[in-house]
Design an enzyme around this catalytic site. Sequence first.
Site, PDB file in Angstrom:
ATOM      1  N   CYS A  44       0.849  -1.191   0.000  1.00  0.00           N
ATOM      2  CA  CYS A  44       0.000   0.000   0.000  1.00  0.00           C
ATOM      3  C   CYS A  44       0.886   1.243   0.000  1.00  0.00           C
ATOM      4  O   CYS A  44       1.705   1.424   0.906  1.00  0.00           O
ATOM      5  CB  CYS A  44      -0.919   0.004   1.214  1.00  0.00           C
ATOM      6  SG  CYS A  44      -1.840   1.555   1.420  1.00  0.00           S
ATOM      7  N   CYS A  47       0.800   3.417   3.339  1.00  0.00           N
ATOM      8  CA  CYS A  47       1.194   2.897   4.646  1.00  0.00           C
ATOM      9  C   CYS A  47       2.597   3.375   5.031  1.00  0.00           C
ATOM     10  O   CYS A  47       3.445   3.607   4.159  1.00  0.00           O
ATOM     11  CB  CYS A  47       1.169   1.367   4.635  1.00  0.00           C
ATOM     12  SG  CYS A  47      -0.483   0.654   4.825  1.00  0.00           S
ATOM     13  N   HIS A 165      -8.214   8.010   3.209  1.00  0.00           N
ATOM     14  CA  HIS A 165      -7.639   9.185   2.579  1.00  0.00           C
ATOM     15  C   HIS A 165      -8.754  10.128   2.130  1.00  0.00           C
ATOM     16  O   HIS A 165      -9.909   9.738   1.984  1.00  0.00           O
ATOM     17  CB  HIS A 165      -6.764   8.801   1.384  1.00  0.00           C
ATOM     18  CG  HIS A 165      -7.516   8.135   0.262  1.00  0.00           C
ATOM     19  ND1 HIS A 165      -7.923   6.821   0.311  1.00  0.00           N
ATOM     20  CD2 HIS A 165      -7.943   8.618  -0.938  1.00  0.00           C
ATOM     21  CE1 HIS A 165      -8.559   6.512  -0.804  1.00  0.00           C
ATOM     22  NE2 HIS A 165      -8.588   7.580  -1.578  1.00  0.00           N
ATOM     23  N   GLU A 181     -25.665  26.534  -4.416  1.00  0.00           N
ATOM     24  CA  GLU A 181     -25.770  26.842  -2.989  1.00  0.00           C
ATOM     25  C   GLU A 181     -25.627  28.348  -2.750  1.00  0.00           C
ATOM     26  O   GLU A 181     -26.353  28.927  -1.922  1.00  0.00           O
ATOM     27  CB  GLU A 181     -24.732  26.065  -2.188  1.00  0.00           C
ATOM     28  CG  GLU A 181     -25.051  24.591  -2.051  1.00  0.00           C
ATOM     29  CD  GLU A 181     -24.308  23.932  -0.904  1.00  0.00           C
ATOM     30  OE1 GLU A 181     -23.483  24.612  -0.250  1.00  0.00           O
ATOM     31  OE2 GLU A 181     -24.549  22.736  -0.649  1.00  0.00           O
ATOM     32  N   HIS A 289     -20.035  24.253   5.701  1.00  0.00           N
ATOM     33  CA  HIS A 289     -20.727  23.104   6.273  1.00  0.00           C
ATOM     34  C   HIS A 289     -20.188  21.837   5.625  1.00  0.00           C
ATOM     35  O   HIS A 289     -19.368  21.893   4.704  1.00  0.00           O
ATOM     36  CB  HIS A 289     -22.239  23.218   6.044  1.00  0.00           C
ATOM     37  CG  HIS A 289     -22.619  23.409   4.604  1.00  0.00           C
ATOM     38  ND1 HIS A 289     -22.556  24.636   3.975  1.00  0.00           N
ATOM     39  CD2 HIS A 289     -23.036  22.530   3.664  1.00  0.00           C
ATOM     40  CE1 HIS A 289     -22.932  24.509   2.701  1.00  0.00           C
ATOM     41  NE2 HIS A 289     -23.218  23.237   2.485  1.00  0.00           N
ATOM     42  N   HIS A 291     -21.457  17.756   4.238  1.00  0.00           N
ATOM     43  CA  HIS A 291     -22.528  16.829   3.902  1.00  0.00           C
ATOM     44  C   HIS A 291     -22.012  15.393   4.034  1.00  0.00           C
ATOM     45  O   HIS A 291     -20.891  15.083   3.619  1.00  0.00           O
ATOM     46  CB  HIS A 291     -22.983  17.011   2.454  1.00  0.00           C
ATOM     47  CG  HIS A 291     -23.541  18.357   2.124  1.00  0.00           C
ATOM     48  ND1 HIS A 291     -24.868  18.664   2.252  1.00  0.00           N
ATOM     49  CD2 HIS A 291     -22.942  19.482   1.634  1.00  0.00           C
ATOM     50  CE1 HIS A 291     -25.086  19.914   1.861  1.00  0.00           C
ATOM     51  NE2 HIS A 291     -23.922  20.436   1.483  1.00  0.00           N
TER      52      HIS A 291
END
Length: 332
Positions: A44, A47, A165, A181, A289, A291
């Site tokens: 990986c 790591c 991640h 928005e 904010h 979500h």
Amino acid sequence: MDAHQLRLDPLTGRWVVVAEGRRYRPAAISLSSEIAPEDPTRPCPFCPGNEEATPPALETYGPTGSWQVRVVPNLYPAFQGDAPMVSVSHGPVFTQAPATGIHEVLILSPNHDAKWSDFDAEQSRVVMSAMRDRIEAHAHSKSIRYSQAIVNQGRDAGASMAHPHAQLLGMSFVPRELADEQAGFARFVGGCLLCTTVALEESIDSRILFTDDHLAVIAPYWSSIPFELLIVPREHGPYMHLADPEALFGVGEAITSSLATLREKVGPVAYNLVFHSSPYRAFGNFHWHAHVYPKLSTLAGFEMGTGVQINIVSPELAIEVLTDGPRHLAVG
């Protein structure tokens, strides 16, 4: 409540259909959070000990000789370079512009099997600090107008690697979702849209998962998917990178507890975590904010053809399930 409702999302001006009866269809809700099996012969790259497998770190957080969070350039960036945003037309219907910007990966923990729902307070604070610092670094670029921080957890949410991640994408334009928005805040005439939302939700107390002195976690009235959550800091401010540290860290810890609750009450749900902060150098009202979008249902022809979401779990029912209320939801 009525079996079928239209609910207006004031952040985007889009209609959402709430139709709880449709949840009884076979496999209407499914759990799938597994990443494709990893190649055991390929270490990986995220790591500890494999740092040479990534580009050199832009930032490293943690004690000397080890790390808690690393920030590295994405090997396969969606945005790259610092050319100005200039569109070019190739005929009446073909317009293009360079996809310039920055694409970074935040390795959220040295622990390969950890998820944000497993983070202790210290780890979530380091993660939020790293995200804040990188967004602030992007703000100094003259070519970047907006930076999007995301976490994709689970294969169905678009994650290609199991190691925890996040991604941060700085782009030279304001994407449609943020523009929508911004327009939602501009249309709202009663002050701040989200400050008002939190105040009203606290007075009603049927869609609140968690509140404290720094934030509120709610299932928004206009939820378009099952168990959608909205995390709103109480401190009004447009920019995540300029937020009060306690508010910033509070949001990180609320994400941990919200995701842990979702896993405990619903199951190992794949999800997308999205942070929305005001575009850089923007004018007008905005309130940063986050979500949480669990991946419990699939978009079908109606949703794709119309852009109108059909939510088969009302936000009121979602909160009852997440808070051990009188009604429970069977999934499979």
